[in-house]
Design a protein around this motif. Structure first.
Motif, mmCIF file in Angstrom:
data_model
loop_
_atom_site.group_PDB
_atom_site.id
_atom_site.type_symbol
_atom_site.label_atom_id
_atom_site.label_comp_id
_atom_site.label_asym_id
_atom_site.label_seq_id
_atom_site.Cartn_x
_atom_site.Cartn_y
_atom_site.Cartn_z
ATOM 1 N N HIS A 33 1.246 -0.828 0.416
ATOM 2 C CA HIS A 33 0.092 0.074 -0.293
ATOM 3 C C HIS A 33 1.126 1.647 -0.247
ATOM 4 C CE1 HIS A 33 0.726 0.879 4.418
ATOM 5 N NE2 HIS A 33 0.421 -0.346 4.875
ATOM 6 N N ARG A 38 -6.208 4.126 2.492
ATOM 7 C CA ARG A 38 -7.423 3.694 3.956
ATOM 8 C C ARG A 38 -8.268 3.078 3.469
ATOM 9 N NH1 ARG A 38 -3.172 5.244 5.804
ATOM 10 N NH2 ARG A 38 -2.194 6.953 7.464
ATOM 11 N N ASP A 40 -11.776 1.817 1.940
ATOM 12 C CA ASP A 40 -11.762 0.647 1.220
ATOM 13 C C ASP A 40 -10.742 0.543 0.493
ATOM 14 O OD1 ASP A 40 -14.579 0.600 2.494
ATOM 15 O OD2 ASP A 40 -16.144 2.069 1.121
ATOM 16 N N ARG A 42 -7.802 0.551 0.152
ATOM 17 C CA ARG A 42 -7.017 -0.819 0.738
ATOM 18 C C ARG A 42 -7.671 -1.424 0.859
ATOM 19 N NH1 ARG A 42 -2.875 0.882 6.027
ATOM 20 N NH2 ARG A 42 -1.552 -1.819 5.881
ATOM 21 N N THR A 43 -8.408 -2.191 0.882
ATOM 22 C CA THR A 43 -9.399 -3.436 1.226
ATOM 23 C C THR A 43 -9.344 -3.954 0.032
ATOM 24 O OG1 THR A 43 -10.397 -2.530 3.702
ATOM 25 C CG2 THR A 43 -11.292 -4.369 2.456
ATOM 26 N N GLU A 44 -9.732 -3.319 -0.474
ATOM 27 C CA GLU A 44 -10.134 -3.746 -1.862
ATOM 28 C C GLU A 44 -8.796 -3.840 -2.641
ATOM 29 O OE1 GLU A 44 -12.791 -0.272 -4.458
ATOM 30 O OE2 GLU A 44 -13.827 -0.663 -2.486
ATOM 31 N N GLU A 46 -6.319 -5.221 -1.474
ATOM 32 C CA GLU A 46 -5.860 -6.037 -0.851
ATOM 33 C C GLU A 46 -6.349 -7.397 -1.546
ATOM 34 O OE1 GLU A 46 -5.883 -7.232 4.067
ATOM 35 O OE2 GLU A 46 -3.576 -6.307 3.441
ATOM 36 N N GLU A 47 -7.402 -7.147 -1.448
ATOM 37 C CA GLU A 47 -8.168 -8.220 -1.858
ATOM 38 C C GLU A 47 -8.315 -8.862 -3.120
ATOM 39 O OE1 GLU A 47 -10.399 -10.385 -0.094
ATOM 40 O OE2 GLU A 47 -9.267 -9.128 1.372
ATOM 41 N N GLY A 80 -2.696 -10.194 4.727
ATOM 42 C CA GLY A 80 -2.017 -9.252 4.968
ATOM 43 C C GLY A 80 -1.136 -9.358 6.182
#
Length: 103
Positions: A33, A38, A40, A42-44, A46-47, A80
């Motif tokens: 990253h 930060r 959503d 980052r989450t997207e 990482e997914e 992660g």
């Protein structure tokens, strides 16, 4: 920063797994990253990285490397940063409880 003293050394057989990695040639920004990422976003990201990992033939070797080298950043072996920290903490607790005498 990664502690390079924990790396296994220049033994080709220890690193050959990287040649078969699904992420080989992929843009590393998918797995690491940027400083200001930060929520959503980052989450997207990482997914998306984990989806690459889940189809990878050397996922277990990658994860083992990340745990042995204590890689602090990025997605490695489908996990992660926080997930790897939790695994390491659980292993420490397990070792600690194995060393205590039974009550």
């Amino acid at each position: 920063m990664t502690d390079v003293s924990l790396l296994p050394g220049a033994f080709h057989h220890r690193w050959d797994w990287q040649l078969s990695a699904a992420c080989r040639g992929a843009d590393s920004s998918l797995f690491f990253h940027p400083p200001d990422e930060r929520g959503d976003a980052r989450t997207e990201r990482e997914e998306r990285a984990k989806r690459v990992c889940f189809r990878c033939p050397v996922r277990q070797a990658c994860l083992r490397h990340s745990l042995e080298a204590r890689e602090q950043f990025g997605v490695w072996g489908g996990l992660g940063e926080e997930e790897r920290r939790a695994l390491i903490a659980a292993a420490r607790r397990e070792r600690g409880s194995a060393c205590r005498p039974a009550a």
